[in-house]
Design a protein around this motif. Structure first.
Motif, short mmCIF file in Angstrom:
data_model
loop_
_atom_site.label_atom_id
_atom_site.label_comp_id
_atom_site.label_asym_id
_atom_site.label_seq_id
_atom_site.Cartn_x
_atom_site.Cartn_y
_atom_site.Cartn_z
N THR A 1 41.12 40.23 31.21
CA THR A 1 41.47 41.64 31.00
C THR A 1 41.66 42.36 32.32
O THR A 1 42.63 43.10 32.53
N ALA B 1 39.10 32.33 25.65
CA ALA B 1 39.27 33.62 26.32
C ALA B 1 40.73 33.92 26.63
O ALA B 1 41.15 35.08 26.63
N CYS B 2 41.54 32.87 26.89
CA CYS B 2 42.92 33.10 27.30
C CYS B 2 43.80 33.57 26.13
O CYS B 2 44.97 33.89 26.34
N VAL C 1 43.74 36.33 24.90
CA VAL C 1 44.14 37.70 25.21
C VAL C 1 45.51 37.73 25.90
O VAL C 1 46.22 38.74 25.83
N PRO D 1 32.68 35.43 26.82
CA PRO D 1 32.95 36.86 27.01
C PRO D 1 33.22 37.22 28.46
O PRO D 1 34.00 38.15 28.75
N LEU E 1 36.84 36.34 29.13
CA LEU E 1 37.66 37.35 28.45
C LEU E 1 37.76 38.61 29.29
O LEU E 1 38.84 39.19 29.47
N SER E 2 36.63 39.01 29.86
CA SER E 2 36.62 40.19 30.74
C SER E 2 37.46 39.95 31.98
O SER E 2 38.20 40.83 32.42
#
Length: 268
Positions: A173, A27-28, A30, A166, A169-170
């Motif tokens: 963000t 996830a990181c 991003v 996910p 990831l959210s």
């Protein structure tokens, strides 16, 4: 000589680390997207994050809690969680954010105008708290499964890992959009993610008690996701944008919901 209990303990800790850090690592990514690209993609990433948070609460956490306690108990826990996060937002966290903003410009709305996409810093703080509660509940589930058998512990960990990627990831963000630097976002999301390991320890320290609090923790976590999604993220998507951009944002929100819906169908 290591006995069966110690061996199981070590395996449970390993599964706890896999369930937390294993989701953070992919996830990181991003964080390493160039700023210009990430700023252009942020409205769509936030739309996806909104969909995952709402779906996680409604079709993930609440049904899981209902398998163990009554609908009345879930409802009361949800209301208590909503009140809790309302109080957090409008007392300690709101005052902290307001104090930071007052040195720059008058506080005209609930959004931080210093950031391009209108997500206040308090939203990032609320996300960390809510996700920490959720991660702790996941850790208790992993710990209880590991006590039953290593195989069940592994399957449970993989199920947690599947829906956490996910979700993390959210979280990244939202943290970036609310003004966290890349490394502060990584540090604090890692601290929140280690709640999974705390849950594993709690499960081993008093399994009967730990299992009893899981559905209530899941309900409070669901309340936090609903509150953040509906009070902070959805209003931020209502800016003046063209029809095409609006449709893409809507599509990304639905994609987030579908992602969580598909993952909840996996055996766990």
């Amino acid at each position: 000589m290591m006995g069966p209990v110690e061996s199981t303990w070590g395996f449970a800790v390993l599964m706890g680390l896999l369930g937390s850090l294993g989701a953070l690592i992919p996830a990181c990514l991003v964080l390493f997207i160039p700023d210009g690209w990430r700023n252009r993609a942020m409205p769509y990433l936030l739309s996806y994050a909104t969909g995952t948070m709402l779906a996680t609460a409604i079709i993930g956490l609440i049904p899981e809690a209902l398998e163990h306690i009554s609908i009345l108990e879930v409802g009361v826990s949800l209301l208590a969680g909503l009140v809790l996060f309302f109080v957090l937002e409008w007392t300690v966290i709101w005052r902290h954010a307001h104090g930071e903003e007052s040195g720059h410009e008058p506080h005209a709305s609930g959004h931080d105008h210093g950031h391009a996409h209108g997500i206040a810093k308090k939203t990032g703080m609320l996300v960390l708290i809510g996700d920490g509660v959720h991660n702790m509940a996941d850790g208790i589930a992993i710990g209880a499964a590991c006590v039953a058998s290593p195989g069940l512990g592994l399957v449970t960990t993989l199920a947690v890992l599947g829906h956490e990627v996910p979700q993390e990831l959210s979280d990244f963000t939202i943290l970036l959009s609310s003004g966290f630097s890349r490394w502060r976002a990584f540090f604090w999301n890692t601290v929140s993610g280690l709640g999974t390991l705390v849950g594993v320890v709690i499960a081993y320290g008093g399994l009967g008690y730990a299992e009893a609090i899981v559905p209530y923790a899941l309900s409070v976590a669901a309340a936090s996701f609903l509150y953040i999604g509906l009070a902070d993220l959805v209003p931020g998507l209502h800016g003046r944008v063209g029809a095409a951009k609006c449709m893409w944002q809507f599509a990304m929100m639905i994609a987030g919901m579908v992602t969580i819906g598909a993952l909840t169908m996996l055996p766990h």
